[in-house]
Design an enzyme around this catalytic site. Structure first.
Site: not given
Ligand code: SIN
Length: 517
Positions: A187, A214, A320, A417, A419, A477
């Site tokens: 999500w 979802e 992540c 993590e 988050f 990224s």
């Molecule tokens: C992720 O949190 O899974 C992706 C993060 C990203 O593409 O920079």
């Protein structure tokens, strides 16, 4: 369909009027855009048809900022997933036999359509995921970039000719699509995590069944609608959502599915990995991280503060690759803690449609409770909250951007993590100690270092057990670089030319009897 669109607009209007902050003309343009939208869908996509759950059941999609119901989507399960798999399986022979240039043109058209609907897609992301609109629009460009990049890569799937060991033979290596792919996505990036998987899969000639989260299916469905509009044939891209364990199990156990690509929690990733053993299918996993962000004494303070802020607070800490531990050398610790906290204090929290907001809500109540339990654990073990540390006065799932000092490695904040928008600060003396702390985890996705010493940059980058390293930069990224982790952060790479390999099989062909005249 029309009813769903009107409901979406009504909710949006009421939501905007209660927030009182965005200007009236802004409200009008957001609502008008969605009202006339040709991209809004609230059914699953199987074999090119929009359909509901076979038993008629639905589930609600909520706006995390207000709790309001945005739409009802089908609560699908095993039967719908099996049909989606069959439709992908049936579409595979013709899609994989198209020339690379033909597939590339379809993908390019999809990219163009995503970009021409950037505003609406961004609004949908903010509505169902909560991230600020500016960040959501950034995600649309980021997500689309994977389609554009892989449209180009489709044309560069080269095989090999191997020098033969016997003079009457010729040896070739062909690269062929793996087949039907099951893509299970999270999500936190409702669009980009789909395009990062579907882009290369389709470019290679695979067909796909996507199971979006979802919590955020509407962006996935809108993207799928645009794929149809782009001329991607029925059955090549299917979307099912609903009962996650049943759908996951159907994808994992089907002998017709030849590859699973999953982004999400390490716990679910491990289950999927065990599950694919039964049919010996390929799997790539992009799982949780525990990113260290190491600030050395020789770092430029402003660069370090800016970089750590971006690495930590992107998407309210819900990525992540978010910095999970800010590890600061003792010589710069006090100065960094003061400057960083000041910057964090300036982060405006609120509804994602409000101008100037950079921190939206967390995705749901469970996410807030997790943050609270980590904070409690750290306080009970001696950490100090120097900023935030509690739910935001806005209520709902808003949490105050938080800075915690005196964090030690035995605290949950350092081990797992979080988050969420919490930056735990840890102190170190030497480079060796920083590397030891950074690597003291089962995760290995992203790491960040801030230093002006070139030799140290190389030394530490090489020593860090991570798949991605940012040096003097918190946002790293991109579609052109490989994204993925080591250790328990996952298997395989997404994005870049390496991302294609995940969807290709190597076939060795030995041609004999070459000396016959
Ligand atoms: C992720 O949190 O899974 C992706 C993060 C990203 O593409 O920079």
């Amino acid at each position: 369909m029309r009813v769903a669109r009107l409901a979406l607009c009504k909710i949006l209007f009421s939501h905007l009027s209660r927030m009182h902050r965005p200007s009236a003309s802004r409200q009008m343009s957001i609502a008008a855009g969605l009202k006339n939208s040709s991209i809004f869908q609230s059914q699953g996509l199987i074999g090119g048809k929009w359909i509901g759950a076979y038993n008629g059941k639905t589930l609600q999609v909520n706006n995390p900022s207000t709790g309001e119901v945005i739409a009802d989507v089908p609560l699908m399960g095993r039967r719908e997933t099996n049909d989606a798999i069959s439709s992908a399986y049936d579409a595979f022979p013709s899609w994989s036999k198209l020339t690379a240039a033909e597939r590339s043109r379809c993908l390019r058209k999809w990219y163009d359509l995503i970009m021409s609907h950037k505003e609406e897609l961004g609004q949908l992301i903010t509505l169902e995921q909560g991230k600020p609109l500016k960040e959501a629009l950034g995600e649309v460009s980021y997500g689309a970039s994977f389609i554009e990049f892989f449209a180009e890569e489709a044309k560069r799937v080269y095989g090999d000719i191997i020098p033969a060991t016997l003079d009457d033979r010729r040896l070739f290596v062909l690269k062929q699509p793996v087949g039907v792919v099951g893509a299970i996505t999270p999500w936190n990036f409702p669009l980009a995590m789909i395009t990062r998987k579907v882009g290369p899969a389709l470019a290679c000639g695979c067909t796909v069944v996507v199971k979006p989260s979802e919590l955020t299916p509407l962006t996935a469905l809108a993207a799928a609608e645009l794929a149809l509009q782009a001329g991607i044939p029925p059955g090549v891209l299917n979307v099912v959502m609903g009962n996650a364990p049943d759908i996951g199990d159907a994808l994992v156990t089907s002998p017709q599915v030849r590859k699973i690509s999953f982004t999400g929690s390490t716990a679910v990733g491990k289950k999927l990995m065990a599950g694919v053993a039964g049919t010996v299918k390929r799997i790539s996993l992009e799982l949780g991280g525990n990113a260290p962000c190491i600030v050395f004494d020789d770092a430029d303070l402003d660069v370090a503060v800016k970089g750590a802020l971006a690495a930590k607070f992107r998407n309210s800490g819900q990525t992540c690759v978010c910095a999970n531990r800010v590890i600061v050398q003792e010589g710069i610790y006090e100065k960094f803690a003061a400057a960083f906290s000041k910057a964090v204090q300036n982060l405006q929290v609120g509804d994602g449609f409000t101008e100037g907001v950079v921190q939206g809500p967390l995705i749901n109540e469970a996410a807030v409770q997790k943050v609270e339990s980590f904070i409690q654990d750290s306080i009970s073990k001696g950490a100090k909250i120097i900023l935030g540390g509690k739910r935001h006065s806005l209520g709902m799932t808003f949490y105050e951007p938080t800075v915690v000092t005196d964090v030690r490695s035995d605290m949950l904040l350092a081990r797992e993590e979080v988050f969420g928008p919490v930056a735990p600060l840890m102190r170190f003396k030497t480079e060796e100690e920083a590397i030891r702390i950074a690597n003291d985890t089962n995760a290995g996705l992203a790491a960040y270092i801030f230093t002006n010493n070139v030799q140290r940059t190389w030394r530490v980058s090489e020593a860090l057990e991570y798949g991605l390293v940012g040096v003097n930069e918190g946002l790293i990224s991109t579609e052109v670089a490989p994204f993925g982790g080591v250790k328990q952060s996952g298997l395989g790479r997404e994005g870049s030319k390496y991302g294609m390999d995940e969807y290709l099989e190597l076939k060795y062909v030995c041609l004999g009897d070459m000396n016959r005249k």
